[in-house]
Design a protein around this motif. Structure first.
Motif, PDB file in Angstrom:
ATOM      1  N   ASP A  86       0.748  -1.219  -0.021  1.00  0.00           N
ATOM      2  CA  ASP A  86      -0.061  -0.161  -0.034  1.00  0.00           C
ATOM      3  C   ASP A  86       0.743   1.265   0.042  1.00  0.00           C
ATOM      4  N   LYS A  87       2.019   1.117  -0.017  1.00  0.00           N
ATOM      5  CA  LYS A  87       3.045   2.366  -0.109  1.00  0.00           C
ATOM      6  C   LYS A  87       3.098   2.948  -1.442  1.00  0.00           C
ATOM      7  N   VAL A  88       2.840   4.454  -1.849  1.00  0.00           N
ATOM      8  CA  VAL A  88       2.732   4.944  -3.018  1.00  0.00           C
ATOM      9  C   VAL A  88       4.287   4.716  -3.549  1.00  0.00           C
ATOM     10  N   TRP A  89       4.236   4.231  -4.899  1.00  0.00           N
ATOM     11  CA  TRP A  89       5.603   4.357  -5.509  1.00  0.00           C
ATOM     12  C   TRP A  89       5.709   5.163  -6.635  1.00  0.00           C
ATOM     13  N   VAL A 145      -2.734  18.255 -11.731  1.00  0.00           N
ATOM     14  CA  VAL A 145      -3.338  16.957 -11.243  1.00  0.00           C
ATOM     15  C   VAL A 145      -2.555  15.742 -11.325  1.00  0.00           C
ATOM     16  N   LEU A 146      -2.412  14.966 -10.237  1.00  0.00           N
ATOM     17  CA  LEU A 146      -1.594  13.683 -10.249  1.00  0.00           C
ATOM     18  C   LEU A 146      -2.488  12.434 -10.224  1.00  0.00           C
ATOM     19  N   LYS A 147      -1.589  11.297 -10.558  1.00  0.00           N
ATOM     20  CA  LYS A 147      -2.109  10.035 -10.499  1.00  0.00           C
ATOM     21  C   LYS A 147      -1.040   9.287  -9.730  1.00  0.00           C
ATOM     22  N   THR A 148      -1.233   8.503  -8.651  1.00  0.00           N
ATOM     23  CA  THR A 148      -0.287   7.748  -7.898  1.00  0.00           C
ATOM     24  C   THR A 148      -0.688   6.148  -8.180  1.00  0.00           C
ATOM     25  N   TRP A 149       0.464   5.354  -7.948  1.00  0.00           N
ATOM     26  CA  TRP A 149       0.121   4.035  -7.834  1.00  0.00           C
ATOM     27  C   TRP A 149       1.030   3.618  -6.564  1.00  0.00           C
ATOM     28  N   THR A 150       0.394   2.582  -5.909  1.00  0.00           N
ATOM     29  CA  THR A 150       0.862   2.053  -4.814  1.00  0.00           C
ATOM     30  C   THR A 150       1.769   0.758  -5.461  1.00  0.00           C
ATOM     31  N   PHE A 151       2.584  -0.037  -4.522  1.00  0.00           N
ATOM     32  CA  PHE A 151       3.403  -0.998  -5.406  1.00  0.00           C
ATOM     33  C   PHE A 151       2.390  -2.116  -5.920  1.00  0.00           C
ATOM     34  N   ALA A 163      14.120   2.325   0.488  1.00  0.00           N
ATOM     35  CA  ALA A 163      12.749   2.951   0.215  1.00  0.00           C
ATOM     36  C   ALA A 163      12.470   4.190   0.727  1.00  0.00           C
ATOM     37  N   ARG A 164      13.128   4.933   1.644  1.00  0.00           N
ATOM     38  CA  ARG A 164      12.893   6.034   2.260  1.00  0.00           C
ATOM     39  C   ARG A 164      13.250   7.243   1.246  1.00  0.00           C
ATOM     40  N   ASP A 165      13.910   6.851   0.052  1.00  0.00           N
ATOM     41  CA  ASP A 165      14.411   7.929  -0.686  1.00  0.00           C
ATOM     42  C   ASP A 165      13.489   8.255  -1.630  1.00  0.00           C
ATOM     43  N   ARG A 166      13.801   9.485  -2.455  1.00  0.00           N
ATOM     44  CA  ARG A 166      13.042  10.002  -3.374  1.00  0.00           C
ATOM     45  C   ARG A 166      13.712  10.350  -4.600  1.00  0.00           C
ATOM     46  N   TRP A 167      13.117  10.079  -6.026  1.00  0.00           N
ATOM     47  CA  TRP A 167      13.928  10.546  -7.063  1.00  0.00           C
ATOM     48  C   TRP A 167      13.166  11.157  -8.238  1.00  0.00           C
ATOM     49  N   LEU A 168      13.379  11.947  -8.985  1.00  0.00           N
ATOM     50  CA  LEU A 168      12.591  12.488 -10.046  1.00  0.00           C
ATOM     51  C   LEU A 168      13.324  11.952 -11.381  1.00  0.00           C
ATOM     52  N   SER A 169      12.319  11.250 -12.211  1.00  0.00           N
ATOM     53  CA  SER A 169      12.887  10.742 -13.403  1.00  0.00           C
ATOM     54  C   SER A 169      12.564  11.608 -14.429  1.00  0.00           C
ATOM     55  N   ASN A 190      15.875   1.021 -12.332  1.00  0.00           N
ATOM     56  CA  ASN A 190      16.180  -0.144 -11.661  1.00  0.00           C
ATOM     57  C   ASN A 190      16.712  -0.052 -10.443  1.00  0.00           C
ATOM     58  N   CYS A 191      17.297   0.886  -9.875  1.00  0.00           N
ATOM     59  CA  CYS A 191      17.688   1.080  -8.616  1.00  0.00           C
ATOM     60  C   CYS A 191      16.292   1.290  -7.645  1.00  0.00           C
ATOM     61  N   CYS A 192      15.559   2.117  -8.147  1.00  0.00           N
ATOM     62  CA  CYS A 192      13.964   2.324  -7.569  1.00  0.00           C
ATOM     63  C   CYS A 192      13.423   0.914  -7.344  1.00  0.00           C
ATOM     64  N   MET A 193      13.457   0.070  -8.302  1.00  0.00           N
ATOM     65  CA  MET A 193      12.720  -1.291  -8.412  1.00  0.00           C
ATOM     66  C   MET A 193      13.585  -2.240  -7.224  1.00  0.00           C
ATOM     67  N   HIS A 194      14.723  -2.010  -7.183  1.00  0.00           N
ATOM     68  CA  HIS A 194      15.705  -2.791  -6.361  1.00  0.00           C
ATOM     69  C   HIS A 194      15.543  -2.288  -4.852  1.00  0.00           C
ATOM     70  N   SER A 195      15.441  -1.047  -4.687  1.00  0.00           N
ATOM     71  CA  SER A 195      15.402  -0.275  -3.238  1.00  0.00           C
ATOM     72  C   SER A 195      14.125   0.117  -2.771  1.00  0.00           C
ATOM     73  N   GLY A 196      13.134   0.146  -3.613  1.00  0.00           N
ATOM     74  CA  GLY A 196      11.972   0.699  -3.410  1.00  0.00           C
ATOM     75  C   GLY A 196      11.665   2.291  -3.216  1.00  0.00           C
ATOM     76  N   MET A 197      12.956   2.959  -3.720  1.00  0.00           N
ATOM     77  CA  MET A 197      13.009   4.325  -3.782  1.00  0.00           C
ATOM     78  C   MET A 197      11.634   4.672  -4.548  1.00  0.00           C
ATOM     79  N   VAL A 198      10.925   5.963  -4.214  1.00  0.00           N
ATOM     80  CA  VAL A 198       9.863   6.205  -4.812  1.00  0.00           C
ATOM     81  C   VAL A 198      10.245   7.159  -5.866  1.00  0.00           C
ATOM     82  N   ILE A 199       9.389   6.899  -6.820  1.00  0.00           N
ATOM     83  CA  ILE A 199       9.485   7.908  -8.304  1.00  0.00           C
ATOM     84  C   ILE A 199       8.766   8.908  -8.389  1.00  0.00           C
TER      85      ILE A 199
END
Length: 560
Positions: A19-22, A32-38, A208-214, A228-237
């Motif tokens: 349920d964490k927003v990824w 206007v934003l759209k979000t996805w949990t894991f 997973a505590r980190d955030r990144w702008l793609s 792929n670092c985000c997939m591995h670590s859970g870093m939020v995108i």
């Protein structure tokens, strides 16, 4: 879940924190934003993987993705992995010929088309075969190009099992933006990609505590590696909507990890100094308490106040620019890597950086210099080879498994690497002297008037530089001959005092040539990550070299 690849690590995040927003995606320029949990991201990718399975493609089929960065890019990529296939990123502003070549050479059987700009798309779509099946991503440029993503996932039956891929399997083919000839397809295995992302996440404690702008092109290895670092670590995108909303999007994300390229770091600096001249800025930063408040205000304005560390990569960055950000209190380092080793090569370490050096090798990586001074690297991130190009593979990887980088360098006592130029960029003047252009270009790019420079001069007595003016200087020069005269005066003083007095005599610049037309990825003069396509720039202007030389002017305005 046993984690053997970055894909299985991602599946573990989906299982442990569903349920964490990824992902956070702007849907327009109004915020206007759209979000996805894991869980939501995985469910949507599984639906599309189900559609891909229904096509009955042979396992390992190549499937292309052409889109600017958006949430559906990563969802398409995950769906390709889950379905057992191989992704082929296509840079979103290629020519029709290069588009056609990549799709044909990669043997792609389906193409995801997404968020693109209208003008490049009109060119690219001419190169897309009519019989190639296409799927239009949400926010796609042309909803009539093929079946719509949302329609397909509503009807498709989700794959029943989410399984990891074997480490030795081919994961992706990334086509390099070579300056000459056809692009080469770099084959990367899940094992090599996982080695890269897991190592770098460990070194910098990315979690997973980190955030990144793609925002850098996902078709390029550096940004894909970060994804792929985000997939591995859970870093939020987070994703930006457009260039116009970039600052707002950056401030919304407040990334804790930020990676950029020298040209964009320079633009950030110019935005700061346009409001507060550098002389005043440096004065204020030296004042106790006030200096800290100024640092905080500037970094907050850039959206980088929460940034734990920042990295500049893809091209050389000037020491002066690194020092500028250091004075602002930003932990900034250089990184060095290639598509062929999936960026698992060198990077600075906090507290152990040296200005002008790209850093130390990552754990498990070795480096050496050949007798000619070329840097060679042995790394777990090494490619499988170039797709359908064994000759080029043998020319790039030594028999004992070392990657030939094509870069010249030196290594200090602490094992930190300094890149001194490309082996193929060094040119000879008519006096028989060799000139390495990159170090001179770094000195030129310090000027507030200069955004990009290309030092050249093969066969001429002395080298010279072709310049792109900074945005503010270009605007002023376009509006006023008086401004042109003032810029000429200042650049001439800069050439004499800050360049020719500090380089060897055979490297002294005869002249500076200011060209009016822009160098862009869209016209093929820059790569997707803003590096110069040196050969193309030289070919564009070489018919004018003699005219510039015979003019006897030390600052030439070309095309104005």
């Amino acid at each position: 879940m046993n984690q053997t690849t970055f894909l299985s690590a991602f599946l573990s995040h989906c299982e442990e924190t569903p349920d964490k927003v990824w992902l956070t995606q702007p849907m327009n320029n109004k915020g206007v934003l759209k979000t996805w949990t894991f869980k939501e991201a995985l469910d949507e990718a599984k639906q599309m993987a189900g559609f891909l399975e229904s096509k009955n493609f042979e396992k390992g089929t190549k499937i292309a993705i052409c889109s600017k960065n958006c949430a559906w890019w990563v969802l398409a990529d995950i769906s390709i992995m889950l379905a057992g296939h191989v992704s082929v990123p296509v840079y979103p502003t290629l020519t029709r010929d290069t588009t056609a070549y990549i799709l044909e050479h990669s043997e792609s059987k389906l193409l995801f088309v997404g968020k693109l700009d209208q003008k490049p798309w009109e060119e690219m779509k001419i190169g897309i075969p009519d019989d190639l099946e296409k799927v239009c991503l949400p926010l796609g440029i042309d909803s009539s190009v093929g079946a719509r993503w949302n329609d397909l996932i509503e009807k498709a039956e989700s794959i029943k099992e989410t399984v990891d891929r074997a480490p030795e399997e081919l994961a992706t083919i990334i086509y390099t933006s070579g300056s000459t000839g056809k692009p080469k397809g770099v084959m990367l295995s899940f094992k090599a990609m996982t080695a890269a992302v897991s190592t770098i996440c460990d070194v910098y404690n990315i979690s997973a505590r980190d955030r990144w702008l793609s925002y850098l092109p996902l078709s390029h290895a550096m940004e894909r590696f970060l994804m792929n670092c985000c997939m591995h670590s859970g870093m939020v995108i987070y994703y930006p909507w457009s260039l116009d909303t970039f600052v707002v999007d950056l401030q919304r994300c407040r990334p804790t990890v930020f990676v950029s390229v020298p040209r964009l770091w320079m633009k950030f600096q110019q935005a700061v100094t346009s409001k507060l001249p550098n002389v005043w800025l440096q004065f204020l930063l030296r004042i106790p308490i006030i200096g800290g408040l100024v640092q905080k205000k500037i970094l907050s304005g850039l959206g980088l106040d929460a940034c734990r560390f920042a990295i500049s990569g893809s091209a050389p960055i000037s020491p002066e620019l690194l020092m500028f950000y250091s004075r602002l209190g930003l932990n900034m380092m250089e990184g060095y890597g290639m598509t062929e080793n999936y960026a698992l090569s060198h990077c600075g370490r906090i507290g152990r950086t040296r200005v002008g050096y790209v850093g130390e090798t990552y754990p498990g990586v070795e480096h050496r210099l050949t007798e000619e001074g070329e840097v060679e690297v042995k790394t777990p991130g090494l490619m499988m080879g170039y797709f359908k190009n064994e000759e080029a593979t043998k020319a790039t990887i030594t028999e004992d498994g070392w990657l030939k980088t094509g870069d010249r360098g030196s290594i200090d006592k602490m094992g930190r690497l300094k890149i001194t130029g490309r082996t193929k960029e060094i040119f000879k003047t008519s006096k028989g002297k060799y000139v390495a252009p990159s170090p001179i270009e770094n000195k030129l790019n310090v000027s507030d008037h200069i955004e990009l420079s290309c030092v050249t001069g093969t066969g001429f007595p002395q080298p010279f530089a072709i310049l792109q003016l900074s945005e503010a200087s270009k605007k002023a020069a376009s509006e006023s001959l008086k401004a042109q005269a003032e810029i000429t005066k200042q650049l001439e003083a800069f050439r004499k005092g800050s360049i020719n007095k500090v380089v060897d005599p055979h490297e002294a610049l005869d002249r500076l040539v200011i060209v009016k037309d822009e160098w862009l990825p869209e016209n093929g003069l820059l790569t997707p990550t803003q590096k110069m396509m040196r050969t193309k720039i030289e070919n564009k202007y070489k018919s004018h070299y003699e005219q510039w030389s015979s003019s006897k002017k030390t600052v030439v305005w070309h095309g104005w």
